[in-house]
Design an enzyme around this catalytic site. Structure first.
Site, PDB file in Angstrom:
ATOM      1  N   ARG A 174       0.829  -1.194   0.000  1.00  0.00           N
ATOM      2  CA  ARG A 174       0.000   0.000   0.000  1.00  0.00           C
ATOM      3  C   ARG A 174       0.874   1.258   0.000  1.00  0.00           C
ATOM      4  NH1 ARG A 174      -3.668  -1.467   5.145  1.00  0.00           N
ATOM      5  NH2 ARG A 174      -1.716  -2.510   5.692  1.00  0.00           N
ATOM      6  N   LYS A 191       1.523   2.028   7.467  1.00  0.00           N
ATOM      7  CA  LYS A 191       1.845   1.231   8.640  1.00  0.00           C
ATOM      8  C   LYS A 191       2.815   1.965   9.554  1.00  0.00           C
ATOM      9  CE  LYS A 191       0.541  -2.220   9.580  1.00  0.00           C
ATOM     10  NZ  LYS A 191      -0.642  -2.476  10.434  1.00  0.00           N
ATOM     11  N   TYR A 233      -1.202   4.454  10.818  1.00  0.00           N
ATOM     12  CA  TYR A 233      -1.595   3.439  11.798  1.00  0.00           C
ATOM     13  C   TYR A 233      -0.397   3.202  12.719  1.00  0.00           C
ATOM     14  CZ  TYR A 233      -5.735   2.108   9.053  1.00  0.00           C
ATOM     15  OH  TYR A 233      -6.947   2.105   8.392  1.00  0.00           O
ATOM     16  N   HIS A 283      -0.938   1.363  16.255  1.00  0.00           N
ATOM     17  CA  HIS A 283      -1.205   0.128  17.017  1.00  0.00           C
ATOM     18  C   HIS A 283      -0.153  -0.069  18.108  1.00  0.00           C
ATOM     19  CE1 HIS A 283      -4.485  -1.066  14.406  1.00  0.00           C
ATOM     20  NE2 HIS A 283      -3.718  -0.932  13.345  1.00  0.00           N
ATOM     21  N   GLU A 338      -6.077   4.679  13.860  1.00  0.00           N
ATOM     22  CA  GLU A 338      -7.022   3.754  14.493  1.00  0.00           C
ATOM     23  C   GLU A 338      -7.716   4.308  15.727  1.00  0.00           C
ATOM     24  OE1 GLU A 338      -3.034   2.751  16.426  1.00  0.00           O
ATOM     25  OE2 GLU A 338      -3.742   3.278  14.419  1.00  0.00           O
ATOM     26  N   ASP A 384      -2.863  -7.326  15.155  1.00  0.00           N
ATOM     27  CA  ASP A 384      -2.082  -6.090  15.265  1.00  0.00           C
ATOM     28  C   ASP A 384      -2.303  -5.384  16.591  1.00  0.00           C
ATOM     29  OD1 ASP A 384      -4.620  -5.154  14.728  1.00  0.00           O
ATOM     30  OD2 ASP A 384      -4.113  -4.223  12.809  1.00  0.00           O
TER      31      ASP A 384
END
Length: 368
Positions: free
Chosen positions: A15, A73, A92, A94, A116, A268
């Site tokens: 991505r 990410k 993101y 996480h 998120e 994740d």
């Protein structure tokens, strides 16, 4: 503002955080966009398209040197050296399942805004939504694949055929991931059971699926019985910003039939299955007690063309706010403010602090 778009370096992560169309929107508003060479190739988006949209093609170091870096990410260990106090990172994160990354962001003083945990007043998660839709649909697709005998599974066709029973699919969590997993499983003809703690959510699922699924309250006895009878278990549990609870125990795994499959989309955030650990697209599965475990933490990276466009549709409006006003955008937008996870060396997501045992403050306190 100067905005950097680095190439993703997580294993087989194809991505990219901004499409050429999004870049054109940013440059037309006066922002400078630095795109690392080759950043979009995995999604079928090429350097010439970014240049035509007004971007400057640069190296990884030059992209990371921007005022704001937009990623897909979390930064990997090889990228920690790019973190710094005057960097605004939008991606993101996480953090609850990643202490090393959390401490790297805190040590660097980076302002980290996590997709998120951006949350609207109705408690929906607009920037998690598109990837949850993709991951939920993929979970059933992936599970069906690994039920094949040559993949280590029981050798079952998910939907069966006339005269032969379909597979039992158990979905733990009836949110966006679970609902999308159920759509795919029902469409393929499986027998589907969805467990959730919220009775109102179960009512909603019953309304939209009717008799095509079984809904059950997520009690331990119900979960134990459902898992024991499952051919495919999909972990679709989410606690915003926090580690996922371990709902499926090692003992429950031992009751499953050999060749059954688990796909834990919550991996994740640490996963909701006791025996799960994160895997990668080049080595996606392993076996515990005869049960195939799939724990890829960036599932949507396998369908990057779809995922990139779906993600950018949601992130671009927020990226425009941050590009225009920087940290002040967080003060003006309560939903965006909840995305603040680290700022000036402080952890600003209490759920992460609780998971990792690190002192934290709220985003509101950090922005005051």
């Amino acid at each position: 503002m100067i905005i950097g778009i680095p190439k993703e370096i997580k294993t087989l992560e194809n991505r990219v955080s901004m499409t050429p169309g999004a870049v054109e929107t940013l440059t037309r508003r006066g922002h400078t966009v630095l795109v690392e060479k080759g950043a979009g190739v995995g999604s079928g988006l090429f350097d010439a398209e970014y240049e035509a949209a007004g971007a400057k093609l640069v190296s990884a170091a030059e992209a990371w040197a921007a005022q704001m870096v937009i990623k897909v990410k979390e930064p990997m260990a090889a990228e920690y050296g790019y973190l710094r106090p005057d960097l605004l990172l939008f991606t993101y994160l996480h953090l609850a399942a990643d202490e090393a990354q959390t401490r790297a962001l805190l040590a660097a003083g980076t302002t980290g805004v996590a997709y998120e945990t951006v949350q609207l007043a109705d408690r929906s998660l607009p920037l998690l939504l598109p990837m949850s839709e993709v991951a939920g649909r993929m979970a059933t697709q992936v599970g069906a694949h690994y039920l094949e005998k040559n993949q280590g599974g029981r050798g079952m066709l998910l939907g069966g055929v006339p005269g032969v029973a379909p597979a039992n699919v158990v979905i733990i969590g009836g949110g966006v991931v679970g609902t999308n997993a159920a759509k795919m499983a029902v469409g393929l003809g499986a027998r589907v059971t969805v467990l959730d703690l919220s009775h109102s959510r179960l009512q909603y699922l019953d309304d939209i699926f009717g008799s095509r699924i079984v809904t059950m309250s997520s009690t331990e006895p119900n979960l134990r019985a459902a898992v024991m009878d499952a051919d495919l278990v999909v972990g679709a549990v989410l606690v915003v910003g926090a580690k996922a609870p371990k709902l499926v125990t090692r003992e429950m795994i031992g009751t499953m039939r050999e060749g059954s499959v688990i796909v834990d989309v919550a991996v994740d955030q640490g996963g909701c299955v006791e025996t799960i650990h994160a895997t990668t697209h080049d080595a996606p599965t392993y076996i515990v007690d005869g049960v195939v475990h799939y724990g890829v933490a960036n599932m949507p990276g396998a369908v990057p063309r779809t995922s990139t466009f779906a993600l950018v549709n949601q992130t671009l409006p927020y990226a425009l706010k941050l590009a225009a006003k920087g940290i002040d955008a967080l003060r003006e937008d309560p939903a965006l403010a909840l995305g603040l996870n680290t700022h000036k060396g402080q952890l600003t997501c209490p759920a992460v602090g609780e998971a990792l045992g690190i002192a934290s403050i709220t985003p509101a306190q950090a922005l005051a």
